[in-house]
Design a protein around this motif. Structure first.
Motif, PDB file in Angstrom:
ATOM      1  N   PRO A  91       0.812  -1.238   0.000  1.00 42.70           N
ATOM      2  CA  PRO A  91       0.000   0.000   0.000  1.00 42.70           C
ATOM      3  C   PRO A  91       0.836   1.275   0.000  1.00 42.70           C
ATOM      4  CG  PRO A  91      -0.831  -1.571   1.622  1.00 42.70           C
ATOM      5  CD  PRO A  91       0.475  -2.095   1.153  1.00 42.70           C
ATOM      6  N   GLY A  92       2.102   1.199   0.400  1.00 41.77           N
ATOM      7  CA  GLY A  92       2.945   2.380   0.438  1.00 41.77           C
ATOM      8  C   GLY A  92       3.612   2.712  -0.889  1.00 41.77           C
ATOM      9  N   ILE A  93       3.448   1.846  -1.899  1.00 43.04           N
ATOM     10  CA  ILE A  93       4.019   2.120  -3.219  1.00 43.04           C
ATOM     11  C   ILE A  93       3.129   3.127  -3.926  1.00 43.04           C
ATOM     12  CG2 ILE A  93       4.666   1.113  -5.438  1.00 43.04           C
ATOM     13  CD1 ILE A  93       5.187  -1.512  -4.021  1.00 43.04           C
ATOM     14  N   THR A  94       3.690   4.275  -4.275  1.00 38.04           N
ATOM     15  CA  THR A  94       2.882   5.378  -4.805  1.00 38.04           C
ATOM     16  C   THR A  94       2.468   5.165  -6.258  1.00 38.04           C
ATOM     17  OG1 THR A  94       4.926   6.561  -5.357  1.00 38.04           O
ATOM     18  CG2 THR A  94       3.916   7.045  -3.232  1.00 38.04           C
ATOM     19  N   ASN A  95       3.218   4.391  -7.012  1.00 36.25           N
ATOM     20  CA  ASN A  95       2.867   4.117  -8.401  1.00 36.25           C
ATOM     21  C   ASN A  95       1.975   2.872  -8.452  1.00 36.25           C
ATOM     22  OD1 ASN A  95       3.406   2.698 -11.162  1.00 36.25           O
ATOM     23  ND2 ASN A  95       4.163   4.783 -11.470  1.00 36.25           N
ATOM     24  N   ARG A  96       0.761   3.031  -8.982  1.00 37.39           N
ATOM     25  CA  ARG A  96      -0.210   1.930  -8.970  1.00 37.39           C
ATOM     26  C   ARG A  96       0.265   0.728  -9.776  1.00 37.39           C
ATOM     27  NH1 ARG A  96      -5.283   3.533  -7.111  1.00 37.39           N
ATOM     28  NH2 ARG A  96      -4.925   5.192  -5.593  1.00 37.39           N
ATOM     29  N   TYR A  97       0.962   0.984 -10.873  1.00 32.76           N
ATOM     30  CA  TYR A  97       1.424  -0.135 -11.691  1.00 32.76           C
ATOM     31  C   TYR A  97       2.484  -0.943 -10.943  1.00 32.76           C
ATOM     32  CZ  TYR A  97       3.325  -2.734 -15.636  1.00 32.76           C
ATOM     33  OH  TYR A  97       3.753  -3.747 -16.473  1.00 32.76           O
ATOM     34  N   LEU A  98       3.403  -0.255 -10.268  1.00 28.21           N
ATOM     35  CA  LEU A  98       4.398  -0.960  -9.469  1.00 28.21           C
ATOM     36  C   LEU A  98       3.744  -1.716  -8.311  1.00 28.21           C
ATOM     37  CD1 LEU A  98       7.294   1.667  -9.298  1.00 28.21           C
ATOM     38  CD2 LEU A  98       7.197  -0.404 -10.691  1.00 28.21           C
ATOM     39  N   ALA A  99       2.704  -1.111  -7.710  1.00 30.08           N
ATOM     40  CA  ALA A  99       1.986  -1.793  -6.626  1.00 30.08           C
ATOM     41  C   ALA A  99       1.288  -3.049  -7.161  1.00 30.08           C
ATOM     42  CB  ALA A  99       0.975  -0.840  -6.001  1.00 30.08           C
ATOM     43  N   HIS A 100       0.756  -2.954  -8.385  1.00 30.48           N
ATOM     44  CA  HIS A 100       0.121  -4.123  -9.014  1.00 30.48           C
ATOM     45  C   HIS A 100       1.148  -5.237  -9.235  1.00 30.48           C
ATOM     46  CE1 HIS A 100      -2.346  -6.516 -11.717  1.00 30.48           C
ATOM     47  NE2 HIS A 100      -1.427  -6.402 -12.662  1.00 30.48           N
ATOM     48  N   LEU A 101       2.328  -4.871  -9.731  1.00 31.98           N
ATOM     49  CA  LEU A 101       3.388  -5.872  -9.920  1.00 31.98           C
ATOM     50  C   LEU A 101       3.827  -6.468  -8.589  1.00 31.98           C
ATOM     51  CD1 LEU A 101       5.663  -4.184 -12.627  1.00 31.98           C
ATOM     52  CD2 LEU A 101       3.927  -5.947 -12.950  1.00 31.98           C
ATOM     53  N   ALA A 102       3.870  -5.646  -7.547  1.00 32.34           N
ATOM     54  CA  ALA A 102       4.248  -6.154  -6.223  1.00 32.34           C
ATOM     55  C   ALA A 102       3.211  -7.157  -5.716  1.00 32.34           C
ATOM     56  CB  ALA A 102       4.408  -5.001  -5.249  1.00 32.34           C
ATOM     57  N   GLY A 103       1.926  -6.882  -5.978  1.00 28.81           N
ATOM     58  CA  GLY A 103       0.882  -7.829  -5.591  1.00 28.81           C
ATOM     59  C   GLY A 103       1.014  -9.154  -6.329  1.00 28.81           C
ATOM     60  N   LEU A 104       1.323  -9.096  -7.622  1.00 28.45           N
ATOM     61  CA  LEU A 104       1.546 -10.324  -8.388  1.00 28.45           C
ATOM     62  C   LEU A 104       2.781 -11.064  -7.894  1.00 28.45           C
ATOM     63  CD1 LEU A 104       0.787  -9.036 -12.008  1.00 28.45           C
ATOM     64  CD2 LEU A 104      -0.715 -10.347 -10.498  1.00 28.45           C
ATOM     65  N   THR A 105       3.794 -10.309  -7.527  1.00 22.81           N
ATOM     66  CA  THR A 105       5.014 -10.920  -6.984  1.00 22.81           C
ATOM     67  C   THR A 105       4.713 -11.677  -5.696  1.00 22.81           C
ATOM     68  OG1 THR A 105       6.400  -9.174  -7.931  1.00 22.81           O
ATOM     69  CG2 THR A 105       7.317 -10.431  -6.088  1.00 22.81           C
ATOM     70  N   LEU A 106       3.934 -11.051  -4.811  1.00 24.74           N
ATOM     71  CA  LEU A 106       3.560 -11.705  -3.556  1.00 24.74           C
ATOM     72  C   LEU A 106       2.767 -12.978  -3.810  1.00 24.74           C
ATOM     73  CD1 LEU A 106       3.474 -11.545  -0.445  1.00 24.74           C
ATOM     74  CD2 LEU A 106       1.377 -10.214  -0.665  1.00 24.74           C
ATOM     75  N   ARG A 107       1.876 -12.950  -4.802  1.00 19.49           N
ATOM     76  CA  ARG A 107       1.089 -14.141  -5.129  1.00 19.49           C
ATOM     77  C   ARG A 107       1.981 -15.258  -5.668  1.00 19.49           C
ATOM     78  NH1 ARG A 107      -3.083 -13.717  -9.976  1.00 19.49           N
ATOM     79  NH2 ARG A 107      -1.097 -13.968 -11.084  1.00 19.49           N
ATOM     80  N   ASP A 108       2.962 -14.906  -6.486  1.00 15.86           N
ATOM     81  CA  ASP A 108       3.875 -15.920  -7.015  1.00 15.86           C
ATOM     82  C   ASP A 108       4.699 -16.556  -5.903  1.00 15.86           C
ATOM     83  OD1 ASP A 108       2.913 -15.316  -9.502  1.00 15.86           O
ATOM     84  OD2 ASP A 108       4.640 -14.084 -10.103  1.00 15.86           O
ATOM     85  N   ILE A 109       5.117 -15.751  -4.939  1.00 17.00           N
ATOM     86  CA  ILE A 109       5.908 -16.291  -3.823  1.00 17.00           C
ATOM     87  C   ILE A 109       5.075 -17.293  -3.036  1.00 17.00           C
ATOM     88  CG2 ILE A 109       7.086 -15.700  -1.673  1.00 17.00           C
ATOM     89  CD1 ILE A 109       7.714 -12.973  -2.895  1.00 17.00           C
ATOM     90  N   ARG A 110       3.810 -16.957  -2.810  1.00 19.52           N
ATOM     91  CA  ARG A 110       2.941 -17.851  -2.035  1.00 19.52           C
ATOM     92  C   ARG A 110       2.595 -19.124  -2.793  1.00 19.52           C
ATOM     93  NH1 ARG A 110      -1.333 -13.316   0.229  1.00 19.52           N
ATOM     94  NH2 ARG A 110      -0.189 -12.735   2.120  1.00 19.52           N
ATOM     95  N   GLU A 111       2.242 -18.978  -4.076  1.00 20.96           N
ATOM     96  CA  GLU A 111       1.743 -20.125  -4.835  1.00 20.96           C
ATOM     97  C   GLU A 111       2.858 -21.008  -5.372  1.00 20.96           C
ATOM     98  OE1 GLU A 111      -0.778 -18.578  -7.850  1.00 20.96           O
ATOM     99  OE2 GLU A 111      -2.369 -17.939  -6.456  1.00 20.96           O
ATOM    100  N   GLU A 112       3.966 -20.411  -5.795  1.00 24.68           N
ATOM    101  CA  GLU A 112       5.037 -21.182  -6.427  1.00 24.68           C
ATOM    102  C   GLU A 112       6.215 -21.437  -5.507  1.00 24.68           C
ATOM    103  OE1 GLU A 112       6.114 -19.162  -9.981  1.00 24.68           O
ATOM    104  OE2 GLU A 112       4.048 -18.999 -10.728  1.00 24.68           O
ATOM    105  N   GLY A 113       6.243 -20.769  -4.356  1.00 29.22           N
ATOM    106  CA  GLY A 113       7.336 -20.984  -3.411  1.00 29.22           C
ATOM    107  C   GLY A 113       8.663 -20.416  -3.875  1.00 29.22           C
ATOM    108  N   SER A 114       8.644 -19.503  -4.826  1.00 21.94           N
ATOM    109  CA  SER A 114       9.890 -18.908  -5.310  1.00 21.94           C
ATOM    110  C   SER A 114      10.396 -17.866  -4.333  1.00 21.94           C
ATOM    111  CB  SER A 114       9.664 -18.265  -6.685  1.00 21.94           C
ATOM    112  OG  SER A 114       8.621 -17.314  -6.632  1.00 21.94           O
ATOM    113  N   SER A 115      11.657 -17.516  -4.479  1.00 22.45           N
ATOM    114  CA  SER A 115      12.238 -16.488  -3.623  1.00 22.45           C
ATOM    115  C   SER A 115      11.736 -15.110  -4.045  1.00 22.45           C
ATOM    116  CB  SER A 115      13.765 -16.532  -3.701  1.00 22.45           C
ATOM    117  OG  SER A 115      14.198 -16.198  -5.012  1.00 22.45           O
ATOM    118  N   VAL A 116      11.964 -14.143  -3.191  1.00 23.12           N
ATOM    119  CA  VAL A 116      11.499 -12.787  -3.491  1.00 23.12           C
ATOM    120  C   VAL A 116      12.184 -12.254  -4.740  1.00 23.12           C
ATOM    121  CG1 VAL A 116      11.309 -10.425  -2.621  1.00 23.12           C
ATOM    122  CG2 VAL A 116      11.015 -12.354  -1.062  1.00 23.12           C
TER     123      VAL A 116
END
Length: 353
Positions: free
Chosen positions: A245-270
């Motif tokens: 929520p602290g990322i001011t650019n919405r597109y970067l925040a969207h990518l961060a949300g997808l990154t978090l989902r990939d870490i949870r679902e695929e078990g990949s590193s950050v």
């Protein structure tokens, strides 16, 4: 309570509050007494009210995290979560110290951006006011003076006067107002679309200098915030989630949300998930991967934050170095317009007398 007043604390005020709170806790002063002292020594009614509300909630037996959330809506989910983490782990003093350092780094970044843009923007506003005064007051009087002397009206001056007459004509003003209203309504309609702000911020990142500055500042804040959370004992997944929520650019925040989902679902590193989604730049991914491999993620994140801090400072210098000559060029154009359009014809008239 319903209707209860909730004042806002700026980022700078939060920095000062948590720094003083960390100092008092280091001196073995309790939380409730610390906020009582903050409220007693405050000269601002707004800040005093917030500190008093926190003191009252603490005195009623509430935790610090819930007291902050109830007293003001200024504190971000990251701040509340870090305080709650300190309460859960028994390391509240360490979390407050780390939070104070993180907020200070974030405030310094904001202050650097503002301070760098104050001078060129101030000069630009003065230049705009000078242009407005030139066309609204000086230009018609220059025209009348030359006509009273039976001097030929220079084409440049005549063009300027015609432009001014066109702009101030009631029909032109009405058309411009309707155009502005149409643009406003269209913008509101576009904003109602869920993907508008996402596409807008994606285009913003493609702009030269401005896009780089937005990317670098967000990368700095993300790396610094995640390092602070890891230092306080926060799990990395929770830290990434709270920083989104602290990322001011919405597109970067969207990518961060997808990154978090990939870490949870695929078990990949950050670092792997960030590289796959294109969140931030390759240097961020490579340095973070090195930290994960060596077990020094927090230290490497500090290095990443320092790297992007130096990058956005360099970008700011470039922006300022381009703005200043652009503004001076506009001022020079105004002076040249006066010289060519008025003073030269006036000198010719004087020379014929």
């Amino acid at each position: 309570m319903t209707g209860e007043r909730r004042y806002h604390l700026t980022l700078e005020e939060q920095c000062r509050m948590f720094r003083l709170l960390a100092t008092m806790m280091g001196a073995a002063i309790g939380l409730s007494e610390s906020f009582f002292l903050l409220e007693s020594g405050e000269d601002s009614p707004r800040r005093s009210y917030v500190f008093l509300k926190i003191h009252i909630h603490l005195s009623q037996g509430h935790s610090l995290s819930s007291s902050l959330a109830k007293a003001s809506n200024s504190f971000s989910p990251k701040v509340i979560a870090m305080i709650r983490l300190g309460e859960e782990t028994g390391a509240l003093a360490r979390c407050i110290e780390a939070l104070a350092a993180d907020l200070e780094a974030e405030w310094n970044a904001v202050r650097d951006v503002r301070a760098s843009l104050v001078y060129p923007l101030s000069v630009a506003m003065i230049a705009l006011a000078a242009f407005g005064g030139l066309f609204a007051f000086l230009l018609p009087r220059m025209f009348e003076l030359l006509r009273s002397l039976n001097a030929p009206i220079p084409p440049l001056l005549n063009l300027g006067l015609l432009s001014y007459d066109f702009l101030v004509h009631p029909l032109t003003l009405f058309a411009l107002s309707q155009l502005a209203l149409g643009i406003y309504l269209m913008f509101r309609k576009l904003r109602s679309r869920s993907d508008f702000e996402l596409k807008r911020d994606q285009l913003l990142l493609e702009l030269p200098l401005v896009g780089s500055l937005s990317l670098q500042v967000n990368a700095f804040r993300f790396a610094s915030g995640l390092a602070t959370m890891l230092r306080a004992g926060c799990p990395v997944l929770r830290g990434v989630k709270l920083l989104i929520p602290g990322i001011t650019n919405r597109y970067l925040a969207h990518l961060a949300g997808l990154t978090l989902r990939d870490i949870r679902e695929e078990g990949s590193s950050v670092s792997e998930a960030m590289r796959a989604r294109g969140l931030f730049t390759p240097p961020f991914h490579f340095m973070l991967h090195s930290g994960e491999e060596s077990g020094k993620t927090e230290e490497v994140l500090r290095v990443i934050a320092s790297f992007y801090k130096s990058r956005y400072e360099e970008t700011l210098l470039v922006i300022v170095s381009l703005l200043e000559p652009a503004v001076l060029l506009c001022l020079g154009f105004a002076v040249g317009f006066l010289a060519l359009g008025f003073f030269l014809p006036l000198m010719n008239v004087i020379g014929r007398i």
